[in-house]
Scaffold this motif. Sequence first.
Motif, PDB file in Angstrom:
ATOM      1  N   GLY A  75       0.827  -1.210   0.000  1.00 37.13           N
ATOM      2  CA  GLY A  75       0.000   0.000   0.000  1.00 37.13           C
ATOM      3  C   GLY A  75       0.857   1.255   0.000  1.00 37.13           C
ATOM      4  N   ILE A  76       1.921   1.266   0.805  1.00 31.57           N
ATOM      5  CA  ILE A  76       2.819   2.429   0.868  1.00 31.57           C
ATOM      6  C   ILE A  76       3.470   2.643  -0.502  1.00 31.57           C
ATOM      7  N   ALA A  77       3.971   1.559  -1.075  1.00 30.52           N
ATOM      8  CA  ALA A  77       4.641   1.664  -2.385  1.00 30.52           C
ATOM      9  C   ALA A  77       3.672   2.232  -3.429  1.00 30.52           C
ATOM     10  N   GLY A 121       7.665  20.351  -4.972  1.00 27.21           N
ATOM     11  CA  GLY A 121       9.082  20.132  -5.247  1.00 27.21           C
ATOM     12  C   GLY A 121       9.603  18.842  -4.641  1.00 27.21           C
ATOM     13  N   GLU A 122      10.917  18.804  -4.405  1.00 28.81           N
ATOM     14  CA  GLU A 122      11.584  17.530  -4.091  1.00 28.81           C
ATOM     15  C   GLU A 122      11.513  17.130  -2.611  1.00 28.81           C
ATOM     16  N   HIS A 123      11.046  18.028  -1.743  1.00 28.74           N
ATOM     17  CA  HIS A 123      10.976  17.698  -0.317  1.00 28.74           C
ATOM     18  C   HIS A 123       9.551  17.302   0.073  1.00 28.74           C
ATOM     19  N   MET A 124       9.410  16.080   0.604  1.00 30.13           N
ATOM     20  CA  MET A 124       8.066  15.598   0.964  1.00 30.13           C
ATOM     21  C   MET A 124       7.927  15.563   2.478  1.00 30.13           C
ATOM     22  N   HIS A 125       8.109  16.711   3.090  1.00 27.77           N
ATOM     23  CA  HIS A 125       8.033  16.767   4.550  1.00 27.77           C
ATOM     24  C   HIS A 125       7.644  18.165   5.006  1.00 27.77           C
ATOM     25  N   HIS A 126       7.378  18.299   6.311  1.00 26.23           N
ATOM     26  CA  HIS A 126       6.954  19.583   6.863  1.00 26.23           C
ATOM     27  C   HIS A 126       8.041  20.652   6.702  1.00 26.23           C
ATOM     28  N   GLY A 134      13.810   5.923   3.911  1.00 26.61           N
ATOM     29  CA  GLY A 134      12.505   6.492   3.526  1.00 26.61           C
ATOM     30  C   GLY A 134      12.758   7.818   2.849  1.00 26.61           C
ATOM     31  N   CYS A 135      13.472   7.763   1.716  1.00 27.72           N
ATOM     32  CA  CYS A 135      14.103   8.953   1.121  1.00 27.72           C
ATOM     33  C   CYS A 135      13.184   9.764   0.223  1.00 27.72           C
ATOM     34  N   GLY A 136      11.981   9.281  -0.073  1.00 35.39           N
ATOM     35  CA  GLY A 136      11.138  10.012  -1.018  1.00 35.39           C
ATOM     36  C   GLY A 136      11.846  10.109  -2.354  1.00 35.39           C
ATOM     37  N   GLY A 157      19.910   6.390  -0.603  1.00 34.90           N
ATOM     38  CA  GLY A 157      18.523   6.534  -0.155  1.00 34.90           C
ATOM     39  C   GLY A 157      17.743   5.270  -0.428  1.00 34.90           C
ATOM     40  N   ILE A 158      16.873   4.895   0.519  1.00 33.77           N
ATOM     41  CA  ILE A 158      15.975   3.764   0.264  1.00 33.77           C
ATOM     42  C   ILE A 158      14.522   4.191   0.440  1.00 33.77           C
ATOM     43  N   THR A 159      13.690   3.611  -0.402  1.00 32.99           N
ATOM     44  CA  THR A 159      12.248   3.881  -0.390  1.00 32.99           C
ATOM     45  C   THR A 159      11.529   2.605  -0.806  1.00 32.99           C
ATOM     46  N   LEU A 160      10.256   2.499  -0.489  1.00 32.13           N
ATOM     47  CA  LEU A 160       9.500   1.326  -0.957  1.00 32.13           C
ATOM     48  C   LEU A 160       8.954   1.547  -2.366  1.00 32.13           C
ATOM     49  N   SER A 161       8.985   2.806  -2.817  1.00 35.52           N
ATOM     50  CA  SER A 161       8.321   3.129  -4.083  1.00 35.52           C
ATOM     51  C   SER A 161       9.296   3.111  -5.265  1.00 35.52           C
ATOM     52  N   PRO A 162       9.090   2.209  -6.224  1.00 35.99           N
ATOM     53  CA  PRO A 162       9.962   2.173  -7.404  1.00 35.99           C
ATOM     54  C   PRO A 162       9.944   3.503  -8.160  1.00 35.99           C
ATOM     55  N   VAL A 216      15.065   0.637  -4.161  1.00 37.14           N
ATOM     56  CA  VAL A 216      13.897   0.142  -3.441  1.00 37.14           C
ATOM     57  C   VAL A 216      14.401  -0.860  -2.411  1.00 37.14           C
ATOM     58  N   ALA A 217      14.145  -0.592  -1.148  1.00 37.48           N
ATOM     59  CA  ALA A 217      14.542  -1.528  -0.092  1.00 37.48           C
ATOM     60  C   ALA A 217      13.702  -1.242   1.145  1.00 37.48           C
ATOM     61  N   ASP A 218      13.589  -2.239   1.993  1.00 33.75           N
ATOM     62  CA  ASP A 218      12.769  -2.140   3.196  1.00 33.75           C
ATOM     63  C   ASP A 218      13.628  -1.715   4.387  1.00 33.75           C
ATOM     64  N   ALA A 219      13.202  -0.653   5.039  1.00 33.42           N
ATOM     65  CA  ALA A 219      13.907  -0.151   6.219  1.00 33.42           C
ATOM     66  C   ALA A 219      13.982  -1.201   7.326  1.00 33.42           C
ATOM     67  N   SER A 267      16.350   9.652   9.001  1.00 34.73           N
ATOM     68  CA  SER A 267      14.994   9.252   8.608  1.00 34.73           C
ATOM     69  C   SER A 267      14.039  10.401   8.898  1.00 34.73           C
ATOM     70  N   LEU A 268      13.573  11.035   7.839  1.00 37.16           N
ATOM     71  CA  LEU A 268      12.694  12.198   7.981  1.00 37.16           C
ATOM     72  C   LEU A 268      11.284  11.825   7.524  1.00 37.16           C
ATOM     73  N   GLU A 269      10.381  11.744   8.470  1.00 37.51           N
ATOM     74  CA  GLU A 269       8.971  11.443   8.201  1.00 37.51           C
ATOM     75  C   GLU A 269       8.782  10.131   7.425  1.00 37.51           C
ATOM     76  N   SER A 270       9.466   9.102   7.883  1.00 33.44           N
ATOM     77  CA  SER A 270       9.184   7.761   7.364  1.00 33.44           C
ATOM     78  C   SER A 270       8.874   6.788   8.505  1.00 33.44           C
ATOM     79  N   GLY A 271       9.356   7.086   9.713  1.00 34.13           N
ATOM     80  CA  GLY A 271       9.158   6.184  10.856  1.00 34.13           C
ATOM     81  C   GLY A 271       7.700   5.852  11.123  1.00 34.13           C
ATOM     82  N   GLU A 272       6.818   6.820  10.831  1.00 32.48           N
ATOM     83  CA  GLU A 272       5.387   6.587  11.095  1.00 32.48           C
ATOM     84  C   GLU A 272       4.824   5.452  10.236  1.00 32.48           C
ATOM     85  N   HIS A 273       5.505   5.134   9.131  1.00 33.93           N
ATOM     86  CA  HIS A 273       5.042   4.038   8.264  1.00 33.93           C
ATOM     87  C   HIS A 273       5.502   2.656   8.749  1.00 33.93           C
ATOM     88  N   MET A 274       6.402   2.609   9.731  1.00 37.87           N
ATOM     89  CA  MET A 274       7.030   1.325  10.078  1.00 37.87           C
ATOM     90  C   MET A 274       6.159   0.531  11.051  1.00 37.87           C
TER      91      MET A 274
HETATM   92  N1  SAH Z   1      12.069  11.538   3.702  1.00 38.15           N
HETATM   93  C1  SAH Z   1      11.469  11.943   2.455  1.00 38.15           C
HETATM   94  C2  SAH Z   1      10.153  11.225   2.131  1.00 38.15           C
HETATM   95  C3  SAH Z   1       9.081  11.183   3.208  1.00 38.15           C
HETATM   96  S1  SAH Z   1       7.657  10.318   2.613  1.00 38.15           S
HETATM   97  C4  SAH Z   1      11.313  13.432   2.449  1.00 38.15           C
HETATM   98  O1  SAH Z   1      11.307  14.027   3.532  1.00 38.15           O
HETATM   99  O2  SAH Z   1      11.200  14.022   1.370  1.00 38.15           O
HETATM  100  C5  SAH Z   1       7.849   8.712   3.383  1.00 38.15           C
HETATM  101  C6  SAH Z   1       8.864   7.826   2.724  1.00 38.15           C
HETATM  102  O3  SAH Z   1       9.050   6.680   3.548  1.00 38.15           O
HETATM  103  C7  SAH Z   1       8.507   7.281   1.341  1.00 38.15           C
HETATM  104  O4  SAH Z   1       9.604   7.446   0.497  1.00 38.15           O
HETATM  105  C8  SAH Z   1       8.249   5.792   1.589  1.00 38.15           C
HETATM  106  O5  SAH Z   1       8.539   4.963   0.490  1.00 38.15           O
HETATM  107  C9  SAH Z   1       9.210   5.543   2.713  1.00 38.15           C
HETATM  108  N2  SAH Z   1       8.960   4.312   3.484  1.00 38.15           N
HETATM  109  C10 SAH Z   1       7.873   3.985   4.216  1.00 38.15           C
HETATM  110  N3  SAH Z   1       8.018   2.754   4.745  1.00 38.15           N
HETATM  111  C11 SAH Z   1       9.226   2.292   4.359  1.00 38.15           C
HETATM  112  C12 SAH Z   1       9.951   1.073   4.569  1.00 38.15           C
HETATM  113  N4  SAH Z   1       9.458   0.079   5.302  1.00 38.15           N
HETATM  114  N5  SAH Z   1      11.172   0.960   3.993  1.00 38.15           N
HETATM  115  C13 SAH Z   1      11.686   1.955   3.229  1.00 38.15           C
HETATM  116  N6  SAH Z   1      11.051   3.123   2.996  1.00 38.15           N
HETATM  117  C14 SAH Z   1       9.834   3.290   3.553  1.00 38.15           C
END
Ligand code: SAH
Length: 342
Positions: free
Chosen positions: A53-55, A70-75, A121-123, A142-147, A174-177, A192-199
């Motif tokens: 679902g995240i991917a 733009g390129e930053h997906m965070h607050h 979780g590099c976005g 950087g690693i992300t779940l989204s190809p 693409v790799a799993d944190a 890790s910027l705004e990715s921990g909430e997905h774990m």
């Molecule tokens: N840190 C980036 C993106 C934040 S969006 C920025 O600030 O711009 C959240 C990111 O977390 C997404 O890229 C998503 O793919 C990644 N993510 C969520 N769960 C993950 C997991 N288990 N392993 C790797 N990445 C993960």
Amino acid sequence: ATCVKTRSPLSRLRDVRGSSSAAATAGRRQRRRMAPKAVGDGTPLQDVELKQGIANFYDESSNVWEDIWGEHMHHGYYEPGSGAQLSIDEHQKAQVLMVDKVLEWSGVRPESPPATILDVGCGIGGSTRHIVTKYGCEAGTGITLSPYQARRAEEITAADANIDPQKSAVSFRVADALNQPFEDESFDLVWSLESGEHMPDKEKFVSELFRVLKPGGRVIVVTWCHRVLGKEEEKLSAYERLLLAVINKAYYLPDWVSVARYEALAEAEGFRDIQVDDWSPQVAPFWTAVLKTALTPNGLRGLLKSGTKTIRGAAVMPLMRLGFATGTIKFNLMTAVKPAKK
Ligand code: SAH
């Protein structure tokens, strides 16, 4: 034909609030009795579905986000009193300022910059590139779940004149944190910027962050948490739990934890010099701004082009704002050091 009524998350929230129907309770009981299924590597099935679902969510929505924000997906980071009437350029600057402020708060000093960084979780790589450029790092990964994101991050990096591939090896995959494809002790800084909430498994998350860090290296986690519970409280109120449940569905999030949980996990893992903070006031203007851009003609066109997951994400933006305003949601930071070898 059945008539399906579309209802706002808020109206659903009002309905369920306080009601504890027998049917819902029975459903919960039944779910608990069922044995959790797992895939080959032992990952619970619900975590596999969450990851997919995240991917899919980021594959679908990253393009719209990049078009507008733009390129930053965070607050963004906002100085007190600023933020109400900013232009999108100024909001983007606030996002970059967030990265700089977090680094400064964490005690990363320009005199002793990290040579190798991992962005978990590099976005699309906004922080990775910013940190590599700022410190002249040898390598940024950087690693992300989204190809889609991994591809797009590579593309933007290749076109970035500030990054010289002879000096800095920057790459995305693409790799799993929770199961990182890196050797132990690989990086000086793990970010890790705004990715921990997905774990879904915070303990595994923290232990992977620790494992891949070099001794003496620093971890920085900035993440959405729920408020720290009071001494007499066992859990959040039913209303708060429902608010988060609706947000979780739209943003593909598992159960939330408080920053106190992260602190305890870091300590148990063996991290030293653990510091935490709450920057909720510093990010307060953000969701109003995101909501405003979503409601412009450009924003709406983007949403319609992207798909249902993105639209659902936009629909719960007011709930994020409500969560922050009522103090249920916190914007937390944690930094810590992996002890150096004696
Ligand atoms: N840190 C980036 C993106 C934040 S969006 C920025 O600030 O711009 C959240 C990111 O977390 C997404 O890229 C998503 O793919 C990644 N993510 C969520 N769960 C993950 C997991 N288990 N392993 C790797 N990445 C993960």
